[in-house]
Design a protein around this motif. Structure first.
Motif, short mmCIF file in Angstrom:
data_model
loop_
_atom_site.label_atom_id
_atom_site.label_comp_id
_atom_site.label_asym_id
_atom_site.label_seq_id
_atom_site.Cartn_x
_atom_site.Cartn_y
_atom_site.Cartn_z
N ILE A 66 0.84 -1.39 0.05
CA ILE A 66 -0.07 0.08 0.09
C ILE A 66 0.94 1.21 -0.06
O ILE A 66 1.76 1.47 0.99
CB ILE A 66 -0.78 0.09 1.27
CG1 ILE A 66 -1.63 -1.25 1.24
CG2 ILE A 66 -1.76 1.29 1.45
CD1 ILE A 66 -2.62 -1.36 0.12
N THR A 67 0.71 2.14 -1.13
CA THR A 67 1.53 3.39 -1.16
C THR A 67 0.71 4.64 -0.44
O THR A 67 1.27 5.39 0.01
CB THR A 67 1.89 3.52 -2.44
OG1 THR A 67 0.62 3.58 -3.37
CG2 THR A 67 2.54 2.65 -3.41
N SER A 68 -0.51 4.73 -0.67
CA SER A 68 -1.19 5.86 -0.08
C SER A 68 -3.11 5.69 -0.27
O SER A 68 -3.28 4.77 -0.82
CB SER A 68 -0.94 7.03 -1.12
OG SER A 68 -1.59 6.82 -2.50
N ILE A 69 -3.27 6.34 0.84
CA ILE A 69 -4.80 6.07 1.12
C ILE A 69 -5.46 7.70 1.04
O ILE A 69 -4.90 8.48 1.75
CB ILE A 69 -5.12 5.42 2.38
CG1 ILE A 69 -4.33 4.09 2.25
CG2 ILE A 69 -6.49 5.51 2.60
CD1 ILE A 69 -4.88 3.23 3.75
N ASP A 70 -6.59 7.99 0.53
CA ASP A 70 -7.22 8.89 0.71
C ASP A 70 -8.69 8.66 1.41
O ASP A 70 -9.20 7.82 0.99
CB ASP A 70 -7.75 9.44 -0.94
CG ASP A 70 -6.46 10.00 -1.54
OD1 ASP A 70 -5.36 10.42 -1.23
OD2 ASP A 70 -6.33 9.42 -2.67
N LEU A 71 -8.71 9.22 2.54
CA LEU A 71 -10.08 9.18 3.10
C LEU A 71 -10.49 10.36 3.66
O LEU A 71 -10.19 11.18 4.32
CB LEU A 71 -9.77 8.20 4.37
CG LEU A 71 -10.87 8.10 5.41
CD1 LEU A 71 -11.88 7.15 4.53
CD2 LEU A 71 -10.33 7.20 6.43
N GLY A 93 -2.00 0.76 -4.15
CA GLY A 93 -0.90 0.06 -4.11
C GLY A 93 -0.08 -0.31 -5.17
O GLY A 93 -0.72 0.17 -6.40
N THR A 94 0.79 -1.00 -4.98
CA THR A 94 1.83 -1.48 -6.29
C THR A 94 1.17 -2.39 -7.21
O THR A 94 1.77 -2.57 -8.18
CB THR A 94 3.02 -1.94 -5.70
OG1 THR A 94 2.57 -3.14 -5.10
CG2 THR A 94 3.85 -1.04 -4.70
N LYS A 95 -0.16 -2.93 -6.89
CA LYS A 95 -0.77 -3.85 -7.81
C LYS A 95 -2.03 -3.50 -8.15
O LYS A 95 -2.54 -4.01 -8.94
CB LYS A 95 -0.75 -5.28 -6.95
CG LYS A 95 0.47 -5.95 -6.93
CD LYS A 95 0.38 -7.40 -6.18
CE LYS A 95 1.63 -8.03 -6.28
NZ LYS A 95 1.52 -9.54 -5.60
#
Length: 429
Positions: A152-157, A321-323
């Motif tokens: 997981i690279t980043s999350i927007d919440l 994420g990277t996938k």
């Protein structure tokens, strides 16, 4: 059969713990004592649940006597936020297990005290983060665990609280940081815990901005500068959009809310507890809007915002994420949303592939169907067939609270806050 005592006979305590113990888990649970500062709460509980009529009652100053006379195995803490730490510490001193409503405490320092006490006690602390148990949130956990997204690279919440629900926090004791920790703790700790659990990572650093935009004496919606008004007796109530939008002229609320009975706004309820205080009072200083950036120990970045005065309630979420990537949006309390709301789904976008839309099986019950499932884990033990741990402990509770404290301290000080520094603040002193 485990014996339970309840500290704080709140609406949440009755609906979340006492009623299920009596009606669903009576073969596993026995309610042996109830403690509260206000005897009226015992009467309300016994009126709603007659089976509790013979349960011993104790004043808030008589915790030790309650333990001695009722001999509980577990203490459930569902009182006002700032009192949680005292009941948890006293329970651990008696080597009792504790089930605490969120937030576990209102400061990082008190969270550290709880974790220190737990290490010296035979008792264990459980924090009831029921957002984890929402079926959509559990599905997201499964997707991350199954490596659908890769690293997981980043999350927007982005979390939205509508004008009905949002204003209730400013009508009650939640408006005071010394009692609630502010809304970045009282409310946002739920959200921070959810992300912490999805990632299985520790938050490390927080930088945030925040403001008081909608409530307080300087609000553009304040119809008249006057202190100490109450909605039930206010002379300008129909000029107040927060009142007029949700109520009829005959003084009847037009909606219901999960957190507070709407008729409590119209009558004298519990002793010295008013749920219709003016949202424009000058003693309101906590923020109603936050934007925060949070860095996690494995490099994941969270972009978080919350707003407590919007036309509808719910959230927007994206996890990268990277996938691949997932997106979802929830509309909470659709009866209060002034337009048709779509069914919630989870959209999955592989990094190289076709989009998939996932329809999650929904459940009945509060908090999106999460409450009945967490109740099973609390009273029957965590489901051994579940492929991941979900029930929260004191460490989870501490990181959620400390992230919330880091948010408001970053707002006040204008600089980043380090989670470990806040948790170790008591030791450093």
């Amino acid at each position: 059969m485990r014996r339970y005592a309840v500290c704080g006979v709140s609406k949440r305590a009755i609906g979340m713990f006492i009623e299920p113990m009596i009606q669903t888990f009576s073969n596993q649970c026995e309610l042996v004592g109830m403690l509260d500062i206000d005897s009226k709460r015992f009467s309300v509980c016994k009126e709603q649940i007659p089976e509790t009529s013979n349960v011993p009652e104790f004043d808030s100053n008589n915790f030790d006597r309650m333990v001695k006379e009722t001999n509980p195995d577990v203490v459930i803490v569902a009182s006002r936020d700032d009192t949680h730490v005292d009941y948890i510490l006293k329970s651990l001193q008696h080597h009792l297990d504790v089930i605490s409503e969120k937030p576990m405490a209102t400061t990082a320092e008190d969270c550290q005290r709880i974790m220190d006490a737990e290490r010296e006690s035979k008792g264990q602390v459980t924090v009831t983060f029921n957002y984890r148990y929402n079926p959509y949130h559990m599905k997201i956990k499964e997707m991350i665990q199954d490596d659908k997204l890769g690293r997981i690279t980043s999350i927007d919440l982005n979390w939205y609280i509508d004008t009905y629900h949002g204003s209730t926090y400013f009508q009650r004791w939640n408006r005071y940081r010394e009692l609630s920790g502010g809304l970045s703790i009282h409310k946002s700790s739920h959200h921070f815990d959810l992300v912490n659990w999805w990632l299985d990572q520790k938050p490390e650093e927080v930088f945030a901005f925040g403001q008081l935009n909608y409530y307080g004496k300087d609000s553009v919606h304040n119809p008249e500068e006057e202190e100490g008004r109450r909605c039930s007796t206010c002379g300008v109530q129909l000029d107040c959009p927060y009142y007029a939008h949700w109520n009829t002229r005959s003084n009847n609320a037009t909606v219901q809310d999960d957190h507070i009975d709407s008729d409590m706004r119209r009558r004298e309820g519990y002793t010295n507890y008013h749920t219709d205080r003016c949202v424009f009072d000058s003693d309101i200083h906590i923020e109603d809007t936050y934007v925060a950036s949070i860095r996690y120990e494995q490099g994941t970045l969270l972009s978080y915002s919350v707003n407590f005065s919007l036309p509808y309630e719910g959230y927007r979420l994206a996890i990268n994420g990277t996938k691949g990537r997932i997106e979802t949006m929830e509309y909470h309390a659709p009866s209060r949303v002034p337009f048709p709301t779509p069914e919630q789904t989870i959209d999955y976008f592989p990094l190289f592939g076709a989009k998939e839309t996932i329809h999650v099986v929904e459940r009945e019950g509060g908090h999106g169907g999460g409450d009945p499932v967490i109740q099973e884990d609390i009273f029957l033990g965590e489901n051994p067939r579940r492929p991941y741990k979900i029930l929260s402990g004191s460490k989870d509770g501490s990181y959620a609270v400390t992230t919330g404290e880091a948010v408001w301290k970053s707002v006040k000080e204008g600089k980043p806050q380090t989670i470990d520094d806040l948790l170790l603040e008591k030791t450093v002193k």
